[in-house]
Every structure is written in structure tokens, then in C-alpha cells.
Design a protein around this motif. Structure first.
Motif, PDB file in Angstrom:
ATOM      1  N   GLU A 156       0.828  -1.207   0.000  1.00  0.00           N
ATOM      2  CA  GLU A 156       0.000   0.000   0.000  1.00  0.00           C
ATOM      3  C   GLU A 156       0.864   1.259   0.000  1.00  0.00           C
ATOM      4  O   GLU A 156       0.524   2.263  -0.632  1.00  0.00           O
ATOM      5  N   VAL A 157       1.974   1.197   0.701  1.00  0.00           N
ATOM      6  CA  VAL A 157       2.891   2.341   0.754  1.00  0.00           C
ATOM      7  C   VAL A 157       3.571   2.527  -0.600  1.00  0.00           C
ATOM      8  O   VAL A 157       3.614   3.636  -1.149  1.00  0.00           O
ATOM      9  N   TYR A 158       4.100   1.436  -1.143  1.00  0.00           N
ATOM     10  CA  TYR A 158       4.812   1.509  -2.417  1.00  0.00           C
ATOM     11  C   TYR A 158       3.899   2.003  -3.538  1.00  0.00           C
ATOM     12  O   TYR A 158       4.295   2.842  -4.358  1.00  0.00           O
ATOM     13  N   ASN A 159       2.682   1.469  -3.601  1.00  0.00           N
ATOM     14  CA  ASN A 159       1.765   1.846  -4.680  1.00  0.00           C
ATOM     15  C   ASN A 159       1.400   3.323  -4.627  1.00  0.00           C
ATOM     16  O   ASN A 159       1.378   4.013  -5.653  1.00  0.00           O
ATOM     17  N   THR A 160       1.099   3.800  -3.432  1.00  0.00           N
ATOM     18  CA  THR A 160       0.721   5.208  -3.296  1.00  0.00           C
ATOM     19  C   THR A 160       1.909   6.120  -3.565  1.00  0.00           C
ATOM     20  O   THR A 160       1.776   7.153  -4.236  1.00  0.00           O
ATOM     21  N   PHE A 161       3.071   5.728  -3.069  1.00  0.00           N
ATOM     22  CA  PHE A 161       4.279   6.517  -3.324  1.00  0.00           C
ATOM     23  C   PHE A 161       4.580   6.556  -4.823  1.00  0.00           C
ATOM     24  O   PHE A 161       4.908   7.613  -5.375  1.00  0.00           O
ATOM     25  N   GLY A 162       4.429   5.403  -5.480  1.00  0.00           N
ATOM     26  CA  GLY A 162       4.659   5.348  -6.925  1.00  0.00           C
ATOM     27  C   GLY A 162       3.693   6.237  -7.688  1.00  0.00           C
ATOM     28  O   GLY A 162       4.074   6.901  -8.664  1.00  0.00           O
ATOM     29  N   ASP A 178      -6.433  -0.207  -7.471  1.00  0.00           N
ATOM     30  CA  ASP A 178      -7.636  -0.607  -6.730  1.00  0.00           C
ATOM     31  C   ASP A 178      -8.123   0.479  -5.778  1.00  0.00           C
ATOM     32  O   ASP A 178      -9.319   0.790  -5.724  1.00  0.00           O
ATOM     33  N   GLU A 179      -7.192   1.024  -5.007  1.00  0.00           N
ATOM     34  CA  GLU A 179      -7.574   2.011  -4.001  1.00  0.00           C
ATOM     35  C   GLU A 179      -8.168   3.269  -4.642  1.00  0.00           C
ATOM     36  O   GLU A 179      -9.088   3.885  -4.082  1.00  0.00           O
ATOM     37  N   PHE A 180      -7.648   3.639  -5.804  1.00  0.00           N
ATOM     38  CA  PHE A 180      -8.187   4.804  -6.512  1.00  0.00           C
ATOM     39  C   PHE A 180      -9.605   4.522  -7.010  1.00  0.00           C
ATOM     40  O   PHE A 180     -10.486   5.384  -6.932  1.00  0.00           O
ATOM     41  N   GLU A 181      -9.815   3.304  -7.520  1.00  0.00           N
ATOM     42  CA  GLU A 181     -11.150   2.923  -7.985  1.00  0.00           C
ATOM     43  C   GLU A 181     -12.149   2.911  -6.829  1.00  0.00           C
ATOM     44  O   GLU A 181     -13.295   3.334  -6.982  1.00  0.00           O
ATOM     45  N   ILE A 182     -11.709   2.420  -5.686  1.00  0.00           N
ATOM     46  CA  ILE A 182     -12.587   2.379  -4.511  1.00  0.00           C
ATOM     47  C   ILE A 182     -12.974   3.797  -4.091  1.00  0.00           C
ATOM     48  O   ILE A 182     -14.137   4.071  -3.776  1.00  0.00           O
ATOM     49  N   SER A 183     -12.009   4.697  -4.094  1.00  0.00           N
ATOM     50  CA  SER A 183     -12.292   6.097  -3.753  1.00  0.00           C
ATOM     51  C   SER A 183     -13.334   6.693  -4.694  1.00  0.00           C
ATOM     52  O   SER A 183     -14.280   7.356  -4.252  1.00  0.00           O
ATOM     53  N   ARG A 184     -13.147   6.454  -5.980  1.00  0.00           N
ATOM     54  CA  ARG A 184     -14.083   7.030  -6.956  1.00  0.00           C
ATOM     55  C   ARG A 184     -15.475   6.435  -6.800  1.00  0.00           C
ATOM     56  O   ARG A 184     -16.474   7.144  -6.935  1.00  0.00           O
ATOM     57  N   TYR A 185     -15.545   5.137  -6.513  1.00  0.00           N
ATOM     58  CA  TYR A 185     -16.856   4.505  -6.319  1.00  0.00           C
ATOM     59  C   TYR A 185     -17.566   5.125  -5.118  1.00  0.00           C
ATOM     60  O   TYR A 185     -18.784   5.328  -5.140  1.00  0.00           O
ATOM     61  N   LEU A 186     -16.818   5.428  -4.079  1.00  0.00           N
ATOM     62  CA  LEU A 186     -17.392   6.027  -2.869  1.00  0.00           C
ATOM     63  C   LEU A 186     -17.605   7.535  -3.016  1.00  0.00           C
ATOM     64  O   LEU A 186     -17.974   8.211  -2.052  1.00  0.00           O
ATOM     65  N   GLU A 187     -17.331   8.041  -4.232  1.00  0.00           N
ATOM     66  CA  GLU A 187     -17.500   9.459  -4.555  1.00  0.00           C
ATOM     67  C   GLU A 187     -16.615  10.349  -3.680  1.00  0.00           C
ATOM     68  O   GLU A 187     -17.012  11.416  -3.210  1.00  0.00           O
ATOM     69  N   LEU A 188     -15.392   9.869  -3.478  1.00  0.00           N
ATOM     70  CA  LEU A 188     -14.391  10.631  -2.743  1.00  0.00           C
ATOM     71  C   LEU A 188     -13.318  11.091  -3.718  1.00  0.00           C
ATOM     72  O   LEU A 188     -13.239  10.609  -4.850  1.00  0.00           O
ATOM     73  N   ASN A 189     -12.502  12.012  -3.275  1.00  0.00           N
ATOM     74  CA  ASN A 189     -11.316  12.340  -4.058  1.00  0.00           C
ATOM     75  C   ASN A 189     -10.510  11.058  -4.246  1.00  0.00           C
ATOM     76  O   ASN A 189     -10.363  10.263  -3.305  1.00  0.00           O
ATOM     77  N   GLN A 190     -10.004  10.833  -5.455  1.00  0.00           N
ATOM     78  CA  GLN A 190      -9.366   9.546  -5.752  1.00  0.00           C
ATOM     79  C   GLN A 190      -8.171   9.226  -4.854  1.00  0.00           C
ATOM     80  O   GLN A 190      -7.768   8.067  -4.734  1.00  0.00           O
ATOM     81  N   TRP A 191      -7.626  10.236  -4.182  1.00  0.00           N
ATOM     82  CA  TRP A 191      -6.453  10.012  -3.338  1.00  0.00           C
ATOM     83  C   TRP A 191      -6.804   9.623  -1.902  1.00  0.00           C
ATOM     84  O   TRP A 191      -5.911   9.235  -1.136  1.00  0.00           O
ATOM     85  N   ILE A 193      -8.580   7.056  -0.291  1.00  0.00           N
ATOM     86  CA  ILE A 193      -8.324   5.678   0.145  1.00  0.00           C
ATOM     87  C   ILE A 193      -6.845   5.303   0.006  1.00  0.00           C
ATOM     88  O   ILE A 193      -6.270   4.702   0.931  1.00  0.00           O
ATOM     89  N   PRO A 194      -6.178   5.647  -1.116  1.00  0.00           N
ATOM     90  CA  PRO A 194      -4.745   5.329  -1.207  1.00  0.00           C
ATOM     91  C   PRO A 194      -3.918   5.939  -0.079  1.00  0.00           C
ATOM     92  O   PRO A 194      -3.028   5.283   0.467  1.00  0.00           O
ATOM     93  N   ILE A 195      -4.218   7.174   0.280  1.00  0.00           N
ATOM     94  CA  ILE A 195      -3.446   7.831   1.344  1.00  0.00           C
ATOM     95  C   ILE A 195      -3.738   7.188   2.699  1.00  0.00           C
ATOM     96  O   ILE A 195      -2.825   6.959   3.505  1.00  0.00           O
ATOM     97  N   ILE A 196      -5.009   6.850   2.943  1.00  0.00           N
ATOM     98  CA  ILE A 196      -5.361   6.199   4.213  1.00  0.00           C
ATOM     99  C   ILE A 196      -4.654   4.854   4.340  1.00  0.00           C
ATOM    100  O   ILE A 196      -4.038   4.550   5.373  1.00  0.00           O
ATOM    101  N   THR A 197      -4.724   4.039   3.283  1.00  0.00           N
ATOM    102  CA  THR A 197      -4.085   2.715   3.351  1.00  0.00           C
ATOM    103  C   THR A 197      -2.563   2.840   3.422  1.00  0.00           C
ATOM    104  O   THR A 197      -1.904   2.035   4.084  1.00  0.00           O
ATOM    105  N   ALA A 198      -2.018   3.857   2.756  1.00  0.00           N
ATOM    106  CA  ALA A 198      -0.565   4.063   2.813  1.00  0.00           C
ATOM    107  C   ALA A 198      -0.130   4.468   4.217  1.00  0.00           C
ATOM    108  O   ALA A 198       0.909   4.009   4.711  1.00  0.00           O
ATOM    109  N   LEU A 199      -0.917   5.310   4.869  1.00  0.00           N
ATOM    110  CA  LEU A 199      -0.589   5.730   6.236  1.00  0.00           C
ATOM    111  C   LEU A 199      -0.678   4.552   7.203  1.00  0.00           C
ATOM    112  O   LEU A 199       0.175   4.391   8.087  1.00  0.00           O
TER     113      LEU A 199
END
Length: 246
Positions: A156-162, A178-191, A193-199
Motif C-alpha cells: 500500500e505504501v509503495y503503490n501510493t508513493f509510486g 484498486d484504491e483509486f477505484e474504490i475512492s471514486r466509487y465512494l465518490e471521494l477524491n481519488q487520493w 483511500i490510497p493515502i489512508i491505506t498508505a498511512l
């Protein structure tokens, strides 16, 4: 503090190569299991998976469009004219109507991969907590195995950093992870979920490195694990993977 243990480092380097491959496949199997549960036919590739409704690959139109793609894949990929282009577009529109996307299913299937990765890491952490593993104790085989499982979340860290690197260097704006798609489905800024999982991943890795891995092995573990992870990624995605799971 920065003493390098050669034998240990070689072992960790090789183990991380293996676990990077295992982590990649198990992540994709997370998607596969959800897709199969929802009734789809699935295909596992070395770095991705695909899924279609049952009967899709037996459909005469699907077989026909695949035969056209086999003949004119270069022209199709580069939007060039070719003999069967009109028929190709007709088949494409027909199949899009016949096999409509189910966005709820897309969400759950996208969620399957990250969930598998996080759950694997959680299993590793649970083992460590159960065994009360810490830098004060001499680690056994099960402790090291649990550490490696817990490190799965580093994905999760590597993907978001990349993705961040691509955003600022290549000026990319749309990401398909995946995390970006999940964010968009939930109508959130695409970043989001990736940032949460990376943290979360960063916190887990900090705990592992500074509260579990013994200080005498820490530097060797970090360097060898990092290099092994990169080597495993390159080796699998560019050499072994396309041969074993094209």
C-alpha cells in the motif's frame, strides 16, 4: 547501528523476492475469489486478473471480435484503419450492450485485492502480538514468518508513493489502482483511500522495523528487504511472470 550482516542479508533479499511474487499473486487472488463468488469467469495473469460473465467466452460475437483483435491488434491499439474496423466497432457496441457493467460488482472485486493484502498483514501482526514478539526476545522462525506476512501491507505504501511520483514527474491525473477505484466509487477524491491505506501501512512498517526486528538486524533487514522487493517486482513482472502466467 549500521552493521551489515551478509548471510542474513542474502537470506532476506531472496526471501523478499519470493514474498513479493507471493504477495502479488495472493493480492490478485483476492480479486479472483470475490469475482468467482459473484458468479464471474476469471482469468489470472502475472500482475492482474480479468473477469467476465458466465458464457462470455462461449459467445459467438466474442469469439469473432477476438479473432479480429488477433489479426489487427496493432491497428486497434494505435487507432489505425483496418479492413474489419466497421465490423469490429459493430461487435464492440453489441457486446457493450449485452454485457453491461455492474458497478457494485466492480467495487467489491476491486476491494478484494487490498482486503486480502491487509488481512494477510493483520494475520502476521496477530501472530506477533500473540507471541509477544519484540526486539527484547530472540526471534524464532514463526516470528520471522509473521514479520514477512505483516510486511505485505508495504504494498500500500509503495503503490501510493509510486502514484505520487507519477503525478509530480509524469503529470498523471487519473490512476487505475484498486484504491483509486474504490475512492471514486465512494465518490471521494481519488487520493483518499490510497493515502489512508498508505498511512496505515507506514504505521505497521514502523512498528515492525522499530519494535519487532532486532536492532542488530534492522539495517540489514531494511536494505535487503527493500532491494529484494524491487528485484522481485522486476523479476516477476518482466521475466518470470509473463512466462508462467501470460
Amino acid at each position: 547501528m549500521f552493521k551489515f550482516k551478509l548471510r542474513f542479508s542474502i537470506i532476506i533479499f531472496l526471501v523478499f523476492i519470493a514474498f513479493t511474487i507471493i504477495g502479488t499473486l495472493s493480492h490478485e487472488y483476492g480479486h479472483v475469489l470475490v469475482a468467482k463468488f459473484l458468479g464471474y469467469n476469471t482469468h489470472l495473469s502475472y500482475s492482474s486478473m480479468s473477469y467476465k460473465e458466465k458464457g462470455y467466452y462461449e459467445d459467438a460475437e466474442v469469439k469473432e471480435i477476438f479473432s479480429i483483435v488477433d489479426l489487427y491488434h496493432h491497428e486497434i491499439n494505435n487507432n489505425l484503419p483496418f479492413k474489419e474496423k466497421k465490423r469490429f466497432n459493430t461487435l464492440k457496441h453489441s457486446l457493450e450492450k449485452k454485457y453491461k457493467l455492474n458497478f457494485k460488482h466492480i467495487f467489491w472485486i476491486a476491494l478484494g485485492g487490498p482486503l486480502q493484502t491487509i488481512l494477510t498483514s493483520l494475520i502476521g501482526l496477530c501472530i506477533l502480538f500473540y507471541r509477544k514478539t519484540s526486539t527484547k526476545h530472540k526471534l524464532k522462525f514463526l516470528d520471522w514468518l509473521a514479520i514477512l506476512l505483516a510486511c505485505f501491507i508495504s504494498r500500500e505504501v509503495y503503490n501510493t508513493f509510486g502514484a505520487l511520483v507519477s503525478k509530480f514527474i509524469n503529470k498523471e491525473r487519473f490512476f487505475t489502482g484498486d484504491e483509486f477505484e474504490i475512492s471514486r466509487y465512494l465518490e471521494l477524491n481519488q487520493w483518499v483511500i490510497p493515502i489512508i491505506t498508505a498511512l496505515i501501512g507506514a504505521c505497521v512498517m514502523y512498528y515492525i522495523l522499530f519494535n519487532v526486528v532486532p536492532k542488530a538486524y534492522r539495517f540489514s533487514f531494511i536494505v535487503s528487504g527493500f532491494l529484494g522487493g524491487i528485484s522481485g517486482f522486476v523479476f516477476w513482472n518482466n521475466f518470470l511472470g509473463p512466462i508462467v502466467l501470460p
